[in-house]
Design an enzyme around this catalytic site. Structure first.
Site, PDB file in Angstrom:
ATOM      1  N   GLY A  55     -12.868  32.196  52.832  1.00  0.00           N
ATOM      2  CA  GLY A  55     -12.903  32.041  54.280  1.00  0.00           C
ATOM      3  C   GLY A  55     -12.168  30.834  54.836  1.00  0.00           C
ATOM      4  O   GLY A  55     -11.682  30.860  55.951  1.00  0.00           O
ATOM      5  N   ASP A 111     -14.945  27.752  56.822  1.00  0.00           N
ATOM      6  CA  ASP A 111     -14.735  28.443  58.079  1.00  0.00           C
ATOM      7  C   ASP A 111     -15.901  28.226  59.047  1.00  0.00           C
ATOM      8  O   ASP A 111     -15.707  28.013  60.233  1.00  0.00           O
ATOM      9  CB  ASP A 111     -14.483  29.948  57.844  1.00  0.00           C
ATOM     10  CG  ASP A 111     -15.488  30.592  56.880  1.00  0.00           C
ATOM     11  OD1 ASP A 111     -16.511  29.962  56.542  1.00  0.00           O
ATOM     12  OD2 ASP A 111     -15.240  31.736  56.466  1.00  0.00           O
ATOM     13  N   ASP A 114     -23.403  27.795  58.779  1.00  0.00           N
ATOM     14  CA  ASP A 114     -24.453  28.708  59.242  1.00  0.00           C
ATOM     15  C   ASP A 114     -25.803  28.152  58.781  1.00  0.00           C
ATOM     16  O   ASP A 114     -26.343  27.233  59.403  1.00  0.00           O
ATOM     17  CB  ASP A 114     -24.142  30.102  58.687  1.00  0.00           C
ATOM     18  CG  ASP A 114     -25.061  31.185  59.219  1.00  0.00           C
ATOM     19  OD1 ASP A 114     -25.840  30.920  60.142  1.00  0.00           O
ATOM     20  OD2 ASP A 114     -24.992  32.325  58.705  1.00  0.00           O
ATOM     21  N   LYS A 143     -22.506  27.204  63.808  1.00  0.00           N
ATOM     22  CA  LYS A 143     -23.495  28.067  64.466  1.00  0.00           C
ATOM     23  C   LYS A 143     -24.669  27.236  64.924  1.00  0.00           C
ATOM     24  O   LYS A 143     -25.224  26.449  64.145  1.00  0.00           O
ATOM     25  CB  LYS A 143     -24.000  29.142  63.493  1.00  0.00           C
ATOM     26  CG  LYS A 143     -23.277  30.456  63.639  1.00  0.00           C
ATOM     27  CD  LYS A 143     -23.959  31.585  62.870  1.00  0.00           C
ATOM     28  CE  LYS A 143     -22.959  32.732  62.740  1.00  0.00           C
ATOM     29  NZ  LYS A 143     -23.451  33.827  61.910  1.00  0.00           N
TER      30      LYS A 143
HETATM   31  P1  IMP Z   1     -24.169  29.105  55.035  1.00  0.00           P
HETATM   32  O1  IMP Z   1     -24.241  28.803  53.579  1.00  0.00           O
HETATM   33  O2  IMP Z   1     -25.310  29.984  55.493  1.00  0.00           O
HETATM   34  O3  IMP Z   1     -23.954  27.921  55.936  1.00  0.00           O
HETATM   35  O4  IMP Z   1     -22.976  30.088  55.252  1.00  0.00           O
HETATM   36  C1  IMP Z   1     -21.720  29.733  55.092  1.00  0.00           C
HETATM   37  C2  IMP Z   1     -20.917  30.933  54.652  1.00  0.00           C
HETATM   38  O5  IMP Z   1     -21.462  32.183  55.137  1.00  0.00           O
HETATM   39  C3  IMP Z   1     -19.551  30.810  55.231  1.00  0.00           C
HETATM   40  O6  IMP Z   1     -18.689  30.273  54.280  1.00  0.00           O
HETATM   41  C4  IMP Z   1     -19.194  32.236  55.564  1.00  0.00           C
HETATM   42  O7  IMP Z   1     -18.522  32.797  54.471  1.00  0.00           O
HETATM   43  C5  IMP Z   1     -20.473  32.992  55.711  1.00  0.00           C
HETATM   44  N1  IMP Z   1     -20.823  33.274  57.130  1.00  0.00           N
HETATM   45  C6  IMP Z   1     -21.794  32.696  57.860  1.00  0.00           C
HETATM   46  N2  IMP Z   1     -21.823  33.179  59.108  1.00  0.00           N
HETATM   47  C7  IMP Z   1     -20.838  34.095  59.181  1.00  0.00           C
HETATM   48  C8  IMP Z   1     -20.339  34.943  60.248  1.00  0.00           C
HETATM   49  O8  IMP Z   1     -20.806  34.956  61.401  1.00  0.00           O
HETATM   50  N3  IMP Z   1     -19.297  35.740  59.919  1.00  0.00           N
HETATM   51  C9  IMP Z   1     -18.728  35.760  58.677  1.00  0.00           C
HETATM   52  N4  IMP Z   1     -19.145  34.984  57.681  1.00  0.00           N
HETATM   53  C10 IMP Z   1     -20.199  34.152  57.927  1.00  0.00           C
HETATM   54 MG    MG Z   2     -17.279  31.747  53.198  1.00  0.00          MG
END
Ligand code: IMP
Ligand code: MG
Length: 194
Positions: A55, A111, A114, A143
């Site tokens: 990403g 990218d 979240d 986010k």
């Molecule tokens: P986290 O570990 O939950 O912070 O998520 C991070 C990863 O989840 C990012 O590197 C993205 O690949 C994926 N991700 C989180 N939200 C989205 C979204 O809205 N669209 C696409 N990929 C997402």
């Molecule tokens: Mg990712």
């Protein structure tokens, strides 16, 4: 144009968006500001920019050209999403060796921030196993949700709500990364084959 080309072109993908959140020009301008901030914060130092695959590749390509510093680039491959719109909650490192960061000024790019699990796991691993001099994080999108782990990016492009977004590196089931904009996927596209 043949049906095959149409089916695979980004123009066809645009139809799957409910709305565009950030267009190319807006993204380009914001990344230029982020690059300028990083260039001034690290003035006189060399940095290592490590992007999270897949990403973060578009963000890395655009951001590094806006940073006026000596630098090296590298990447790290992790998986936390497994095809859908919900994170599995577990971050798996897909490389045997982490990038060489010993004594370096490291900036990790992704990218989107979240739940925070991905960036937190990477930062922790690099700190523990890599012994960098310093480590910061930069994401295109942040986010605005309650994080599963306490982490905020040192640099971020835009804040967004809880919606699932695609484009500019972000995927749904491996698709839409090549869209030059960031947009919200139509609800009916989730669960169906793009
Ligand atoms: P986290 O570990 O939950 O912070 O998520 C991070 C990863 O989840 C990012 O590197 C993205 O690949 C994926 N991700 C989180 N939200 C989205 C979204 O809205 N669209 C696409 N990929 C997402
Ligand atoms: Mg990712």
């Amino acid at each position: 144009m043949s049906a095959t080309i149409m089916a695979n072109s980004p123009a066809r993908y645009f139809e799957d968006l409910d709305r565009v959140l950030f267009d190319q020009q807006t993204i380009r301008e914001r990344i230029a500001e982020m690059g300028a901030a990083i260039s001034s914060d690290y003035l006189g130092r060399e940095v290592v920019i490590i992007t999270v695959l897949q990403g973060g590749i578009l963000f890395m390509a655009d951001l590094i050209r806006e940073i006026d510093l000596p630098m090296q680039i590298d990447s790290i491959s992790v998986a936390s999403y497994h095809g859908g719109t919900e994170s599995s909650g577990k971050v798996t490192f897909q490389q045997k060796q982490i990038p060489d960061v010993e004594g370096k000024e490291v900036i990790v790019l992704d990218d989107i921030l979240d739940s925070g699990r991905t960036l937190a796991a990477i930062v922790e691993k690099l700190k523990k196993e890599g012994m960098p001099n310093s480590i910061r994080t930069a994401v295109l999108l942040s986010k605005q949700i309650e994080r599963a782990v306490p982490i905020e990016a040192d640099y971020y492009g835009f804040e967004i709500g809880e919606e699932f977004v695609v484009g500019y590196g972000l995927d749904y089931a491996g698709r839409y990364r090549n869209l030059p904009v960031v947009g919200v996927l139509k609800k009916e596209k989730i669960g169906s084959t793009p």
